[in-house]
Design an enzyme around this catalytic site. Structure first.
Site, short mmCIF file in Angstrom:
data_model
loop_
_atom_site.label_atom_id
_atom_site.label_comp_id
_atom_site.label_asym_id
_atom_site.label_seq_id
_atom_site.Cartn_x
_atom_site.Cartn_y
_atom_site.Cartn_z
N ARG A 1 0.81 -1.22 0.00
CA ARG A 1 0.00 0.00 0.00
C ARG A 1 0.84 1.27 0.00
O ARG A 1 0.32 2.35 -0.23
CB ARG A 1 -1.02 -0.01 1.14
CG ARG A 1 -0.43 -0.03 2.53
CD ARG A 1 -1.50 -0.11 3.59
NE ARG A 1 -2.38 1.06 3.60
CZ ARG A 1 -2.02 2.27 3.97
NH1 ARG A 1 -0.80 2.47 4.41
NH2 ARG A 1 -2.86 3.29 3.93
N ASP B 1 5.07 14.90 8.03
CA ASP B 1 5.51 15.08 9.42
C ASP B 1 5.78 13.74 10.07
O ASP B 1 5.71 13.61 11.26
CB ASP B 1 4.42 15.83 10.19
CG ASP B 1 3.09 15.10 10.12
OD1 ASP B 1 2.21 15.40 10.93
OD2 ASP B 1 2.95 14.22 9.25
#
Ligand code: 9D3
Length: 269
Positions: free
Chosen positions: A155, A170
Site C-alpha cells: 500500500r 511530518d
C-alpha cells in the site's frame, strides 16, 4: 515489486490475493506475489520438511535443506543481485511502519514462513538476510506475518492507492540515538458522520458549528488526549507545538486533581 513466499500452506494466501490492496496492486502490474510450496523442494517420498530438535524438547523444527534449496532456486533466477531474504520468526526485529518504509525500496523480497517450533538456526544465520517478527504474541507460523508485511508494504508503493506523489510530511522524527525514524505521529481524532443524533448519542457540537479554527483545535486536543492516555510512548518521539504542550500540561493537571466525591469522609450522624 516481486514477493516470493516460501510456505507449506500456499493456499493460505489465495483469498488475500483476490481482495483489497494486494489484488489492486497485482492487477495494476505494480506487485506480483509468487507462492512456493516448501514440500516441492524435498527429495524424499513423504516430502518431509521437519525433524526432531537436537538436544531434545517438544515439537518439530524445519529442516535446513528444503528451505536452502527453495531460496537457491530463486537466487539462480537472479544471479546478478543478492536477494533480500526475510525469515519470519518470533526472534526477529519488530515490524513497524519504519520497516515497511524501508522494505518498499526493494524491488524483490523473499519471505520464509516458518511453522512448528521454528526453523533450523543455520537458515537464520546463512540464508536469511533479515529476520522479522510482527509483535510479541504467539502465532502458529509465519504465513499471517508474511501476509501482513506484504499488505503494509504494497500500500506504500506509488500508484497503488492513487497516491502518486505521497511524500512523507511530518512522519519522521529523530530518535534517542539521533537516527531519523518514522513515527505514526499521534493517534487519530474521533470521526463522526450523519445522523447528528443517533439514538440520543449526539455528535460533539463543535463539529456542527462550522468554526474551522475551533474544529481544528478540538481535533488536535482529542488526538493528543487519546495518545497521552493510550500510547504515551508515541508522544516521546513526536514534535509538539507550544499549543500541544499547553494542552498536555492541562491534561496532566486534571489527572492530578483529586477526585471530589460528595459526602466522602463526613461523619454519619
Ligand atoms: C510456543 C512456542 N514458542 C516457544 C517459546 C516458540 C515459537 C515458535 C514458533 C512461537 C511461535 C512460533 C511460530 N511463529 C512464527 O513463526 C512467527 C511469529 C509469531 O509467532 N509472532 C510474531 N511474529 C511472528 S513472525 C513468525
Amino acid at each position: 515489486m516481486t514477493f516470493d513466499v516460501i510456505t507449506i500452506f500456499p493456499d493460505f494466501f489465495s483469498s488475500l490475493l483476490e481482495h483489497g490492496v494486494l489484488k489492486r496492486a497485482i492487477a495494476a502490474g505494480l506487485a506480483s506475489i509468487r507462492l512456493h510450496d516448501l514440500r516441492d523442494f524435498t527429495e524424499d517420498r513423504h516430502r518431509t520438511v521437519d525433524d526432531r530438535p537436537f538436544g531434545g524438547g517438544p515439537g518439530m523444527v524445519f529442516k535446513p535443506d528444503p528451505v536452502f534449496k527453495a531460496v537457491a532456486a530463486l537466487q539462480a533466477g537472479r544471479p546478478d543481485q543478492r536477494l533480500s531474504v526475510i525469515l519470519l520468526s518470533p526472534q526477529g526485529r519488530l515490524f513497524t511502519q519504519a520497516v515497511a518504509e524501508e522494505l518498499k525500496r526493494q524491488d524483490h523480497l523473499v519471505l520464509i514462513c516458518g511453522r512448528y517450533e521454528g526453523v533450523d538456526e543455520r537458515i537464520a544465520e546463512h540464508v536469511a538476510t533479515d529476520e522479522i517478527s510482527i509483535g510479541d504474541y504467539v502465532l502458529s507460523g509465519g504465513e499471517l506475518p508474511a501476509a501482513l508485511i506484504m499488505e503494509s508494504v504494497v500500500r506504500l508503493l506509488p500508484g497503488v492507492l492513487g497516491n502518486e506523489a505521497s511524500a512523507p510530511q511530518d512522519s519522521f522524527t529523530t530518535n534517542q540515538a539521533g537516527c531519523r525514524e518514522f513515527r505514526y505521529g499521534l493517534l487519530d481524532f474521533p470521526h463522526y458522520t450523519r445522523p447528528a443524533d443517533f439514538q440520543g448519542w449526539k455528535v460533539p457540537e463543535v463539529l456542527l458549528s462550522g468554526n474551522h479554527e475551533e474544529i481544528r483545535r478540538w481535533r488536535r486536543q482529542r488526538a493528543l488526549e487519546k495518545t497521552w492516555r493510550r500510547r504515551p510512548d508515541l508522544l516521546a518521539g513526536f514534535p509538539l507545538s507550544e499549543e500541544d504542550r499547553q494542552w498536555l500540561a492541562t491534561l496532566q493537571r486534571q489527572a492530578c486533581e483529586p477526585v471530589v466525591i460528595p459526602g466522602l469522609g463526613e461523619q454519619k450522624s
